[in-house]
Design an enzyme around this catalytic site. Structure first.
Site, PDB file in Angstrom:
ATOM      1  N   HIS A   1     -15.089 -15.626 -23.629  1.00 58.52           N
ATOM      2  CA  HIS A   1     -16.344 -16.176 -24.165  1.00 58.52           C
ATOM      3  C   HIS A   1     -17.452 -15.119 -24.233  1.00 58.52           C
ATOM      4  CE1 HIS A   1     -15.052 -20.483 -22.799  1.00 58.52           C
ATOM      5  NE2 HIS A   1     -14.334 -20.021 -23.783  1.00 58.52           N
TER       6      HIS A   1
ATOM      7  N   PHE B   1      -9.864 -20.054 -18.252  1.00 61.32           N
ATOM      8  CA  PHE B   1     -10.227 -18.648 -18.060  1.00 61.32           C
ATOM      9  C   PHE B   1     -11.353 -18.158 -18.959  1.00 61.32           C
ATOM     10  CE2 PHE B   1      -5.474 -19.095 -17.718  1.00 61.32           C
ATOM     11  CZ  PHE B   1      -5.514 -19.439 -16.380  1.00 61.32           C
ATOM     12  N   CYS B   2     -12.312 -19.010 -19.261  1.00 62.80           N
ATOM     13  CA  CYS B   2     -13.442 -18.610 -20.125  1.00 62.80           C
ATOM     14  C   CYS B   2     -12.946 -17.993 -21.427  1.00 62.80           C
ATOM     15  CB  CYS B   2     -14.390 -17.637 -19.424  1.00 62.80           C
ATOM     16  SG  CYS B   2     -15.216 -18.363 -18.018  1.00 62.80           S
ATOM     17  N   ALA B   3     -11.789 -18.472 -21.880  1.00 64.37           N
ATOM     18  CA  ALA B   3     -11.267 -18.063 -23.195  1.00 64.37           C
ATOM     19  C   ALA B   3     -10.631 -19.318 -23.764  1.00 64.37           C
ATOM     20  CB  ALA B   3     -10.261 -16.933 -23.034  1.00 64.37           C
TER      21      ALA B   3
END
Ligand SMILES: Cc1ncc(COP(=O)(O)O)c(C=O)c1O
Length: 426
Positions: free
Chosen positions: A122, A375-377
């Protein structure tokens, strides 16, 4: 009575501590390096050495203050050298990679188009302005190069022509990660840089996950900007870096307005001249200990045999991936293919088991720390979960994943403990 004289033991040379030993807590198996790596001895020692001298940076005439200022600027030089910064690049200390990429986003000339892939964290998706282009995740690294070539060619075709027919569009910045935080797979950064260059675009590389595992060199890769986080590179939280071309950074409004970023402030409200150079974007008292600790790790890594470290990590990674593949209910997530080059990061799911529950059980029953979630993705992780389900023809996969990541100090014992725990859990 006879007295036997025992000769005193011969003095032993003091054990030489390896600056790349990492600190930790006995009994706890940390397999979450991709989130935050443990602190290297080099960083801890650098902090301990500087603490008695703790004083202002760039703000004092006293001996302590001068030493701190020198230490901070030396840290900048060391980090820049470690990352292969060119003589005219700026090395700006930030809080972390997120901060560094946001700074770069704020420094883009008006109208810049940013091109990314959907495989990004992100931090490298969200800061970019409206109108940015997000390319789909390609099936392999060569596909990434082709897709970028096509996208940049299209942007050039759309650009208005200037005198003598030359394309004169607004600037284009390609922003790409060097290694995925979800799968560890490496992106073909040097090839992407060549494509960007051919189309007159700039390229920024998010090296948050690659730099802890392999050398990265701005000049050798021929990239314009590079970012990383100290806390993923065995240094403490709160220090990151943006390295790169000076022109956009010196022309941009300061990232933060305040002391240290100015060369002149007059009596009128807006009578201010902003400094150029890194100071322009480092207003406020800087994170001296973070910068110095990060530089100490850079020095230790620069002095180390990185090829040997890399080989040892790859051997561990292979053991981990082969062990996971042998577990019947475990599926690995991947973007490119099983043999694509990667760093010590593996994401996976346990079919039929909720990932958050598995992570909690690993922690409480086995003293093993892994990460769970997306995982912030999110775009990438969701897509890879769908693909893993389709590949395996399985419907009972959880909506989030688990991630194990290794680095300095990781051992076969750690890996085997995770594999044994997963076998028992599944
Ligand atoms: C590839 C990548 N980029 C950026 C970031 C953001 O790093 P930070 O949280 O240190 O800003 C991360 C963090 O996990 C990452 O893995």
């Amino acid at each position: 009575m006879t007295v036997t004289l025992v000769p005193p033991p011969a003095p032993q040379p003091p054990a030489v501590a390896d600056p790349l030993d990492v600190l930790g807590v006995a009994g706890q198996v940390n397999l979450d390096y991709a989130a935050t790596a443990p602190c290297a001895r080099a960083a801890a020692d650098a902090v301990a050495e500087l603490l008695p001298w703790y004083a202002s940076v760039h703000r004092g005439a006293g001996a302590l203050s001068r030493r701190c200022t020198l230490a901070y600027e030396r840290a900048r030089q060391t980090v820049g050298d470690f990352l292969g910064a060119r003589a005219d690049d700026h090395v700006v200390f930030t809080r972390n990679t997120t901060d560094a990429l946001n700074l770069l986003a704020r420094a883009l000339p008006a109208g810049t188009t940013v091109v990314t892939f959907g495989g990004e964290h992100h931090a490298n998706l969200l800061p970019w302005p409206r109108g940015s282009v997000r390319l789909p995740v390609p099936p392999d690294p060569a596909g990434a190069v082709r897709a970028l070539d096509a996208a940049l060619g299209e942007l050039r075709r759309q650009a208005p022509s200037g005198p003598r027919g030359a394309q004169q569009g607004p600037p284009v910045l390609v922003a790409v990660t060097a290694a995925s935080n979800v799968t560890g797979e490496r992106w073909p950064v040097a090839e992407l840089a060549r494509v960007a260059r051919r189309h007159g675009a700039r390229i920024a590389v998010d090296a948050a996950q690659l730099a802890p595992h392999a050398p990265v060199d701005v000049a050798a890769l021929d990239v314009d900007y590079l970012t990383l986080s100290g806390h993923k590179l065995y240094a403490p939280f709160g220090a990151g870096v943006l390295v790169g071309r000076a022109d956009w950074l010196d022309a941009a409004p300061p990232y933060l307005a305040g002391g240290g970023a100015t060369s002149h402030v007059g009596a009128a409200t807006h009578d201010v001249r902003w400094a150029t150079g890194p100071a322009r974007h480092e207003a406020g008292t800087p994170n001296l200990l973070g910068a110095v600790a990060l530089a100490a790790v850079c020095t230790a890594l620069a002095d180390a045999d990185r090829a040997a470290l890399h080989d040892a990590e790859q051997a561990l990674l292979t053991r981990l991936r082969e062990g996971l593949a042998a577990l019947p209910h475990v599926l690995e997530l991947r973007m490119f293919g099983p043999a694509a080059p990667r760093v010590g990061i593996v994401s996976f799911v346990v079919a039929g088991r909720d990932s958050t529950e598995v992570a909690a059980e690993l922690a409480t029953t086995y003293d093993i720390g892994v990460r769970d979630g997306l995982f912030c993705a999110h775009p990438l992780a969701r897509r890879l979960l769908d693909e893993a389900a389709a590949r395996a023809g399985q419907r009972d996969l959880p909506p989030t994943a688990l991630r194990a990541s290794i680095g300095l100090g990781s051992t076969t014992g750690h890996v085997d403990r995770l594999l044994a725990a997963l076998a028992a859990l599944a």
